[in-house]
Design a protein around this motif. Structure first.
Motif, PDB file in Angstrom:
ATOM      1  N   ALA A 128      19.221   0.240 -31.133  1.00 15.60           N
ATOM      2  CA  ALA A 128      17.930   0.949 -30.481  1.00 15.60           C
ATOM      3  C   ALA A 128      17.767   0.140 -29.366  1.00 15.60           C
ATOM      4  N   VAL A 129      17.125   0.960 -28.219  1.00 15.66           N
ATOM      5  CA  VAL A 129      16.454   0.588 -27.197  1.00 15.66           C
ATOM      6  C   VAL A 129      14.906   1.024 -27.156  1.00 15.66           C
ATOM      7  N   VAL A 130      13.792   0.030 -27.106  1.00 13.65           N
ATOM      8  CA  VAL A 130      12.468   0.724 -26.764  1.00 13.65           C
ATOM      9  C   VAL A 130      12.254   0.269 -25.417  1.00 13.65           C
ATOM     10  N   TYR A 131      11.867   1.309 -24.788  1.00 16.16           N
ATOM     11  CA  TYR A 131      11.114   1.024 -23.435  1.00 16.16           C
ATOM     12  C   TYR A 131       9.650   1.540 -23.472  1.00 16.16           C
ATOM     13  N   VAL A 132       8.965   0.830 -22.898  1.00 13.82           N
ATOM     14  CA  VAL A 132       7.483   1.201 -22.541  1.00 13.82           C
ATOM     15  C   VAL A 132       7.091   1.006 -21.226  1.00 13.82           C
ATOM     16  N   GLY A 133       6.635   2.168 -20.610  1.00 14.36           N
ATOM     17  CA  GLY A 133       6.112   2.126 -19.225  1.00 14.36           C
ATOM     18  C   GLY A 133       5.239   3.164 -19.067  1.00 14.36           C
ATOM     19  N   ASP A 134       4.641   3.483 -17.757  1.00 15.35           N
ATOM     20  CA  ASP A 134       3.691   4.256 -17.405  1.00 15.35           C
ATOM     21  C   ASP A 134       3.949   5.305 -15.986  1.00 15.35           C
ATOM     22  N   ALA A 135       5.166   4.778 -15.531  1.00 19.03           N
ATOM     23  CA  ALA A 135       5.464   5.159 -14.094  1.00 19.03           C
ATOM     24  C   ALA A 135       6.884   5.251 -14.049  1.00 19.03           C
ATOM     25  N   PHE A 179       8.471   5.121 -24.764  1.00 15.01           N
ATOM     26  CA  PHE A 179       6.814   5.016 -25.135  1.00 15.01           C
ATOM     27  C   PHE A 179       6.411   4.999 -23.855  1.00 15.01           C
ATOM     28  N   GLN A 180       5.396   6.236 -23.746  1.00 14.61           N
ATOM     29  CA  GLN A 180       4.817   6.705 -22.430  1.00 14.61           C
ATOM     30  C   GLN A 180       3.186   5.992 -22.539  1.00 14.61           C
ATOM     31  N   GLU A 181       2.862   5.052 -21.893  1.00 16.12           N
ATOM     32  CA  GLU A 181       1.329   4.684 -21.444  1.00 16.12           C
ATOM     33  C   GLU A 181       0.642   5.620 -20.315  1.00 16.12           C
ATOM     34  N   GLY A 182      -0.340   6.237 -20.666  1.00 16.65           N
ATOM     35  CA  GLY A 182      -0.835   7.095 -19.805  1.00 16.65           C
ATOM     36  C   GLY A 182      -0.673   8.591 -20.081  1.00 16.65           C
ATOM     37  N   HIS A 183      -1.011   9.505 -19.234  1.00 15.79           N
ATOM     38  CA  HIS A 183      -0.582  10.988 -19.329  1.00 15.79           C
ATOM     39  C   HIS A 183      -0.142  11.633 -18.180  1.00 15.79           C
ATOM     40  N   ASP A 184       0.564  10.926 -17.268  1.00 16.95           N
ATOM     41  CA  ASP A 184       1.399  11.542 -16.180  1.00 16.95           C
ATOM     42  C   ASP A 184       2.242  12.758 -16.874  1.00 16.95           C
ATOM     43  N   VAL A 185       2.162  13.768 -16.269  1.00 15.22           N
ATOM     44  CA  VAL A 185       2.844  14.829 -16.798  1.00 15.22           C
ATOM     45  C   VAL A 185       4.246  14.815 -16.250  1.00 15.22           C
ATOM     46  N   VAL A 234       5.947  11.973 -15.466  1.00 15.95           N
ATOM     47  CA  VAL A 234       6.422  10.845 -16.470  1.00 15.95           C
ATOM     48  C   VAL A 234       6.941  11.314 -17.821  1.00 15.95           C
ATOM     49  N   GLU A 235       6.161  12.052 -18.243  1.00 16.60           N
ATOM     50  CA  GLU A 235       6.132  12.423 -19.681  1.00 16.60           C
ATOM     51  C   GLU A 235       7.505  13.258 -19.793  1.00 16.60           C
ATOM     52  N   GLY A 236       7.894  14.066 -18.700  1.00 15.57           N
ATOM     53  CA  GLY A 236       8.860  15.007 -18.587  1.00 15.57           C
ATOM     54  C   GLY A 236      10.109  14.331 -18.435  1.00 15.57           C
ATOM     55  N   ALA A 237      10.308  13.141 -17.653  1.00 12.21           N
ATOM     56  CA  ALA A 237      11.291  12.376 -17.562  1.00 12.21           C
ATOM     57  C   ALA A 237      11.654  11.612 -18.965  1.00 12.21           C
ATOM     58  N   PHE A 238      10.522  10.870 -19.338  1.00 13.66           N
ATOM     59  CA  PHE A 238      10.631  10.006 -20.343  1.00 13.66           C
ATOM     60  C   PHE A 238      11.203  10.721 -21.430  1.00 13.66           C
ATOM     61  N   ARG A 239      10.600  12.046 -21.766  1.00 14.58           N
ATOM     62  CA  ARG A 239      11.397  13.010 -23.064  1.00 14.58           C
ATOM     63  C   ARG A 239      12.780  13.298 -22.754  1.00 14.58           C
ATOM     64  N   GLU A 240      13.094  13.625 -21.286  1.00 15.32           N
ATOM     65  CA  GLU A 240      14.558  13.684 -20.950  1.00 15.32           C
ATOM     66  C   GLU A 240      15.361  12.433 -21.472  1.00 15.32           C
ATOM     67  N   PHE A 241      14.819  11.289 -21.071  1.00 15.45           N
ATOM     68  CA  PHE A 241      15.742  10.161 -21.306  1.00 15.45           C
ATOM     69  C   PHE A 241      16.111  10.002 -22.785  1.00 15.45           C
ATOM     70  N   ALA A 242      14.845  10.221 -23.599  1.00 12.88           N
ATOM     71  CA  ALA A 242      15.252  10.253 -25.163  1.00 12.88           C
ATOM     72  C   ALA A 242      16.063  11.243 -25.676  1.00 12.88           C
ATOM     73  N   ALA A 299      14.111   9.030 -29.272  1.00 14.21           N
ATOM     74  CA  ALA A 299      13.015   9.825 -29.547  1.00 14.21           C
ATOM     75  C   ALA A 299      11.818   9.200 -28.525  1.00 14.21           C
ATOM     76  N   TYR A 300      10.968  10.268 -28.129  1.00 11.99           N
ATOM     77  CA  TYR A 300       9.688   9.907 -27.445  1.00 11.99           C
ATOM     78  C   TYR A 300       8.371   9.996 -27.952  1.00 11.99           C
ATOM     79  N   ALA A 301       7.634   9.072 -27.778  1.00  9.27           N
ATOM     80  CA  ALA A 301       6.118   9.013 -28.281  1.00  9.27           C
ATOM     81  C   ALA A 301       5.302   8.312 -27.301  1.00  9.27           C
ATOM     82  N   ARG A 302       3.594   8.709 -27.256  1.00 11.55           N
ATOM     83  CA  ARG A 302       2.786   8.142 -26.428  1.00 11.55           C
ATOM     84  C   ARG A 302       2.518   6.868 -26.794  1.00 11.55           C
TER      85      ARG A 302
END
Length: 239
Positions: A138-145, A170-176, A178-186, A192-195
């Motif tokens: 598993a790879v965990v990635y935490v970022g906001d941008a 895991f996304q820090e913040g609420h940038d839409v 960024v969320e779309g991209a992070f969900r796609e990476f997952a 899986a994606y989570a905030r």
């Protein structure tokens, strides 16, 4: 002859740049000498994080919460962990794979944020290189941008997915965006994606603990966590 910086990895993906504190360097050198008798069978978890300046306002709290995952890993758990972070101008560093996962919390406390652009492509490249050497569970990635081309990043994520290397993003913040991209990476890596919500530390700690369980023992061990957070991640993972 000057001693090599023990935290830097001389690979094409994670170049040696800059300096780190003596305490951090000494710690990584120490834990890097440790080994498990059954190291070939251990699960492996790569923990990558964005340490650029945009995360500075919540950095101390975020590090504390991230460290909870390491502390949650049982000492007898068959799990190796590597810490990877990027910051500044092209600085991207990885520790050695270690079994003293709790000690990585101490290492994390020695890292501070520095201005610079995101280097998520290096995270993907490093994960692929390490996975080729031996499977990463598993790879965990935490970022906001994201300041890189999302299409290019998605292609690299897809390559990890084909190799069977899932990412928990895991996304820090609420940038839409960024969320779309992070969900796609997952999705592309079959992860899986989570905030990453610093206002809900207990929830976040449960998420990180669930990922550690997954890396150590797969879906069955994650399911045994019994938390709503673990179930939310499980629901996104392919069967």
């Amino acid at each position: 002859m000057a001693e090599k910086d023990p935290i830097a990895r001389k690979t094409g993906n994670v170049p040696q740049q800059g300096k780190v504190s003596g305490d951090v360097a000494a710690f990584v050198k120490k834990v890097g000498t440790m080994a498990r008798p059954n190291a070939a069978q251990d699960g492996r978890l790569l923990f990558a994080m964005d340490a650029t300046m945009s995360r500075q306002p919540t950095w101390d709290l975020a590090c504390s919460l991230q460290a909870e995952m390491f502390r949650a890993i049982p000492k007898d758990s068959a799990l190796q962990v590597q810490l990877l972070y990027f910051r500044g101008f092209g600085e991207c560093r990885a520790s050695k794979w270690v079994v003293d996962a709790a000690g990585l919390a101490k290492l994390m406390s020695g890292i501070d944020c520095r201005g610079g652009n995101t280097q998520i492509s290096k995270v993907f490249a490093h994960a692929r290189t390490e996975h080729a050497k031996r499977r990463i569970n598993a790879v965990v990635y935490v970022g906001d941008a994201i300041e890189e081309n999302v299409d290019n990043l998605s292609e690299k994520a897809g390559q990890l997915g084909l190799l069977g290397c899932p990412m928990f993003v895991f996304q820090e913040g609420h940038d839409v965006r960024v969320e779309g991209a992070f969900r796609e990476f997952a999705r592309l890596t079959k992860g899986a994606y989570a905030r990453f919500d610093t206002s809900a530390p207990q929830e976040l700690a449960a998420l990180l603990k669930a990922v550690a369980a997954y890396a150590s023992g797969g879906r069955d061990l994650m399911k045994l966590q019994g938390s709503g957070q673990a179930n939310a991640l499980l629901a996104q993972l392919p069967r």
